[in-house]
Design a protein around this motif. Structure first.
Motif: not given
Length: 111
Positions: A39-41, A50-51, A83-85
């Protein structure tokens, strides 16, 4: 993620998730960790839906008693970063409020 090389890391993380799922089952701590890492990737690759699916599944697993307990702070921080990104500030704030007070270093900066 993987030394700042998420494109190269993604297939390896997918393989790790598939292998750990096959070997240990959905609720196993290793599966949840693999979901968090993938998820981080995917967040780094701007593949937000998808993340989100992976991180929300990991978050739900971390809330249940069992092997994945104790991963809540990490997965919550990853959701805040996602969510910030993604520009979803209200969702970021909602998950930021869930971060354990003892783990503020996990929260991404609010720049």
């Amino acid at each position: 993620i993987a030394g700042g090389r998420p494109r190269e890391a993604e297939p390896l993380l997918r393989e790790a998730l598939e292998s750990s799922f096959a070997a240990f089952g959905a609720g196993d701590r290793r599966v949840v960790i693999s979901k968090i890492q993938l998820g981080a990737c995917l967040t780094a690759l701007a593949r937000y839906p998808e993340a989100e699916a992976l991180l929300l599944a990991a978050h739900e697993a971390s809330r249940r008693p069992g092997a994945a307990a104790g991963l809540g702070g990490e997965v919550t921080a990853r959701l805040v970063a996602l969510y910030e990104r993604w520009g979803r500030k209200a969702d970021a704030a909602r998950y930021r409020a869930l971060l354990p007070a003892a783990e503020p270093a996990l929260a991404p900066s609010r720049k």
